[in-house]
Design a protein around this motif. Structure first.
Motif, PDB file in Angstrom:
ATOM      1  N   LEU A 320      -5.864  30.286 -29.450  1.00 37.80           N
ATOM      2  CA  LEU A 320      -4.992  31.017 -28.527  1.00 37.80           C
ATOM      3  C   LEU A 320      -3.586  30.427 -28.489  1.00 37.80           C
ATOM      4  O   LEU A 320      -2.627  31.136 -28.167  1.00 37.80           O
ATOM      5  CB  LEU A 320      -5.595  30.994 -27.119  1.00 37.80           C
ATOM      6  N   PHE A 332      -7.465  36.043 -29.497  1.00 41.76           N
ATOM      7  CA  PHE A 332      -7.458  36.862 -28.278  1.00 41.76           C
ATOM      8  C   PHE A 332      -8.577  37.901 -28.322  1.00 41.76           C
ATOM      9  O   PHE A 332      -9.193  38.205 -27.292  1.00 41.76           O
ATOM     10  CB  PHE A 332      -6.103  37.556 -28.119  1.00 41.76           C
ATOM     11  N   ALA A 336     -11.596  38.223 -25.580  1.00 40.46           N
ATOM     12  CA  ALA A 336     -11.930  39.459 -24.860  1.00 40.46           C
ATOM     13  C   ALA A 336     -13.387  39.833 -25.066  1.00 40.46           C
ATOM     14  O   ALA A 336     -14.060  40.293 -24.126  1.00 40.46           O
ATOM     15  CB  ALA A 336     -11.012  40.593 -25.323  1.00 40.46           C
ATOM     16  N   THR A 365      -6.095  31.534 -18.332  1.00 38.19           N
ATOM     17  CA  THR A 365      -5.322  32.424 -17.463  1.00 38.19           C
ATOM     18  C   THR A 365      -3.831  32.327 -17.752  1.00 38.19           C
ATOM     19  O   THR A 365      -3.125  33.343 -17.845  1.00 38.19           O
ATOM     20  CB  THR A 365      -5.595  32.087 -15.989  1.00 38.19           C
ATOM     21  N   CYS A 368      -2.957  34.073 -21.091  1.00 43.89           N
ATOM     22  CA  CYS A 368      -3.004  35.533 -20.981  1.00 43.89           C
ATOM     23  C   CYS A 368      -1.847  36.064 -20.140  1.00 43.89           C
ATOM     24  O   CYS A 368      -1.224  37.083 -20.489  1.00 43.89           O
ATOM     25  CB  CYS A 368      -4.340  35.963 -20.381  1.00 43.89           C
ATOM     26  N   GLU A 371       1.478  36.377 -22.023  1.00 44.31           N
ATOM     27  CA  GLU A 371       1.685  37.585 -22.822  1.00 44.31           C
ATOM     28  C   GLU A 371       2.219  38.728 -21.969  1.00 44.31           C
ATOM     29  O   GLU A 371       3.029  39.534 -22.433  1.00 44.31           O
ATOM     30  CB  GLU A 371       0.382  38.003 -23.497  1.00 44.31           C
ATOM     31  N   ASN A 516      -5.838  42.779 -25.027  1.00 44.83           N
ATOM     32  CA  ASN A 516      -6.949  41.836 -24.925  1.00 44.83           C
ATOM     33  C   ASN A 516      -6.703  40.804 -23.823  1.00 44.83           C
ATOM     34  O   ASN A 516      -7.658  40.334 -23.196  1.00 44.83           O
ATOM     35  CB  ASN A 516      -7.165  41.142 -26.270  1.00 44.83           C
ATOM     36  N   ALA A 517      -5.430  40.458 -23.578  1.00 47.91           N
ATOM     37  CA  ALA A 517      -5.124  39.550 -22.471  1.00 47.91           C
ATOM     38  C   ALA A 517      -5.429  40.218 -21.131  1.00 47.91           C
ATOM     39  O   ALA A 517      -6.016  39.599 -20.229  1.00 47.91           O
ATOM     40  CB  ALA A 517      -3.658  39.129 -22.539  1.00 47.91           C
ATOM     41  N   THR A 520      -9.216  40.430 -20.700  1.00 51.08           N
ATOM     42  CA  THR A 520      -9.785  39.116 -20.404  1.00 51.08           C
ATOM     43  C   THR A 520      -9.601  38.753 -18.939  1.00 51.08           C
ATOM     44  O   THR A 520     -10.550  38.310 -18.271  1.00 51.08           O
ATOM     45  CB  THR A 520      -9.122  38.057 -21.300  1.00 51.08           C
TER      46      THR A 520
END
Length: 637
Positions: A320, A332, A336, A365, A368, A371, A516-517, A520
């Motif tokens: 990541l 990523f 997910a 966290t 993600c 992003e 995907n972030a 997640t």
């Protein structure tokens, strides 16, 4: 609580073997296609040896695999995730034409075509008249044969055209599947949900063979006409000159010779059309197989590929944090998948609290959310070029102050500057001053000339303004015509390209990482109500809500203020209400709203005690009140 003292292995230690395994699977199907081409290419004069794998057919199969292997090497070296994002087709052309990768693409396809052509030429019998020389009659000297020269030129032309198509359609792009957050999530059971099954690549290849064959035939037919025109118009004499010069060092030939001709031409044309179609089909098959197998889920034996690591989450965190966008995109995707379908692995994200730097859930966290925050940063830079983002310490990065020389005097005054005036004191002086001013204003001999000059100046200014308006109107008419024509298409600025580049990033789209972030974070938030045994993850929820809310508001604000360029004739032709509906942007907004909706649904009643104000909560709820899911349309770059 797990104590993590071991050094996690790099993510590439698990990704590289997985990619090698998929490359091997794709190569096996390509090898089978090479075997079929080898059987078709051979002479069917023996029932057994014309197809037996341990005979000439097997040898040709191995040789024919080399042209496809060259394309595989090219794809491995140049693949990237996400589509190209540029402001106009001309920018795409200028940015990607003179790269080393562009020339490498042409060279690899040319080498592949040349090797395939040599295999075919040397597999033919003398009846095909493809030998290097022609003996001719007994009283004639040995002559060079032009037929194989022409055939090789057509194969190289096919390679150039296929390379152009490869670059134009961006065959190097790998579309990482995105996982959208679910708007409604059923109550989870204790058993882990089985991972979603991927489409069988073998089945997809079988379904696309007919389409690929049609495309290959079209490319070969077009190459035959285009290559023949260029060969006979300008290249024939040049190529023959160099070919004859080289051959004179190997064979006893005369000092000068003209091209010997191509008869019978029809058989030669049929040779290229059949073999050119098979070569183009081999290229199409190779590219399609590579795409299908590389985009398989990052799983090994129905488990995430990092499951074999002694520290699975540590290896995943390394992926990541990777600086390579391709590796990061796959990491990523795996994250997910873990939060969506692997409950046991998901629980470990909450439980690893003593990891170096920060607990696992905290690092996940932050990565993600970064992003999502990058969307706001790109929008701020697009709206204000002077914007400076915050550095790692939370301080704004601003340009260094400029040292100036201290000011030692008052600045110069603007406007009219008059000399000293004697102020009248008595009544007679005041009357005399007023009378003299009236006389100077109306009795000066220059007043008539000045008035006439002002009149002419005013008329000239009016004519100049009229001429400027006419010139501007003519420029607008002709510029609009040029932008609407096919010649102006490469120079059009498109609102869709602009918005897509700002929201999803450049030079390649980061949409898969954003989706995907979001997925997640939504999955971890909902699952934490049951699986977070230490109750630490909830401290991250208010920040998530604020970041999601800020991103949605920022995108909507940016889209409202975005103006349609006058060159975007396609967008201006649409109704005004639909001009700012950008599918690539709308799906991001919808994903943010869906993720925010799931977070609010899970922690709605706890957000107040966790430090969020009523205004923040109400604002977040209003943003998720409505949501649309437009379809993403393909944009040709």
């Amino acid at each position: 609580m797990a104590t993590l003292a071991i050094q996690p292995r790099p993510y590439r230690d698990f990704l590289t073997p997985a990619l090698h395994s998929r490359f091997t699977d794709a190569s096996l199907y390509t090898l089978f296609l090479c075997y079929l081409i080898a059987v078709w290419m051979g002479e069917w004069n023996d029932y057994l040896w014309s197809w037996f794998p341990l005979g000439p057919a097997g040898m040709r199969t191995l040789l024919l695999f080399i042209p496809s292997l060259l394309i595989y090497v090219l794809r491995v070296a140049q693949w990237h995730t996400g589509q190209r994002n540029t402001m106009s087709p001309s920018e795409t052309f200028g940015k990607y034409t003179l790269r080393k990768a562009t020339f490498a693409t042409i060279v690899f396809y040319a080498a592949s075509a040349w090797f395939y052509g040599e295999i075919y030429i040397y597999s033919r019998t003398p009846k095909a008249r493809l030998l290097y020389t022609e003996p001719g009659k007994l009283h004639e000297r040995i002559k060079l044969n032009e037929r194989p020269v022409y055939l090789r030129c057509l194969f190289i032309s096919l390679a150039v055209i296929q390379a152009i198509i490869h670059l134009w359609k961006d065959y190097d792009r790998i579309e990482i599947p995105v996982m959208k957050p679910k708007k409604e999530r059923k109550e989870e059971t204790s058993a882990a949900t089985p991972p979603p099954r991927s489409t069988n690549p073998r089945q997809v290849l079988a379904e696309k063979v007919q389409t690929m064959a049609t495309t290959a035939g079209t490319i070969a037919l077009g190459t035959f006409f285009i290559g023949s025109v260029f060969y006979f118009i300008g290249l024939r004499q040049l190529i023959w000159k160099w070919h004859y010069w080289f051959a004179r060092h190997l064979i006893a030939l005369g000092k000068n010779s003209k091209p010997t001709g191509l008869p019978p031409f029809m058989s030669l044309a049929l040779m290229f059309l059949s073999q050119g179609t098979l070569l183009a089909l081999l290229w199409q098959f190779t590219n399609t197989a590579f795409n299908l197998y590389i985009t398989q889920e990052p799983l090994k034996k129905a488990k995430p590929i990092t499951s074999d690591s002694k520290d699975p989450n540590g290896s995943l965190l390394n992926g990541l944090k990777s600086k390579k966008a391709d590796v990061k995109a796959i990491a990523f995707w795996e994250l997910a998948l873990i939060t969506e379908s692997f409950e046991d692995r998901r629980k470990t994200i909450y439980g690893e609290l003593e990891r170096k730097k920060a607990p696992t859930f905290k690092q996940v966290t932050d990565i993600c959310l970064h992003e999502i925050k990058e969307i706001n940063r790109r929008i701020n830079q697009a709206m204000d070029p002077k914007y400076r983002h915050e550095d790692g310490d939370g301080k704004k990065v601003s340009p260094a102050p400029i040292s100036l020389v201290p000011q030692i005097s008052q600045p110069l005054r603007n406007g009219q500057i008059a000399g000293p005036v004697i102020v009248p004191e008595t009544r007679m002086q005041k009357i005399e001053s007023a009378t003299s001013q009236i006389a100077r204003a109306h009795s000066s001999p220059q007043n008539a000339q000045n008035a006439q000059a002002r009149k002419y100046l005013k008329q000239g200014q009016e004519k100049f303004n009229q001429g400027a308006q006419q010139a501007e109107s003519i420029w607008v008419v002709y510029s609009n015509k040029f932008a609407s024509s096919p010649f102006g298409r490469p120079f059009r600025s498109c609102i869709r390209r602009t918005a897509n580049g700002v929201i999803n990033g450049t030079p390649y789209s980061r949409q898969s990482l954003i989706f995907n972030a979001i997925t997640t974070l939504a999955n971890l938030t909902v699952a934490s109500l049951k699986e977070d045994e230490f109750g630490q993850f909830n401290t991250e929820v208010p920040e998530m809500v604020r970041v999601f809310t800020a991103a949605i508001k920022k995108i909507e604000e940016y889209m409202q203020g975005l103006q349609v360029p006058w060159t975007d004739v396609d967008c201006l032709a649409r109704p005004e209400a639909e001009r700012k509906k950008i599918p690539e942007v709308d799906v991001v907004v919808d994903a943010l709203k869906a993720g925010l909706e799931r977070i609010l649904g899970a922690f709605n009643e706890f957000l107040g005690p966790m430090g969020m104000t009523r205004a923040e909560i109400q604002e977040a709820k209003k943003l998720v009140a409505r949501s649309t899911v437009p379809e993403i349309q393909e944009v040709r770059r």
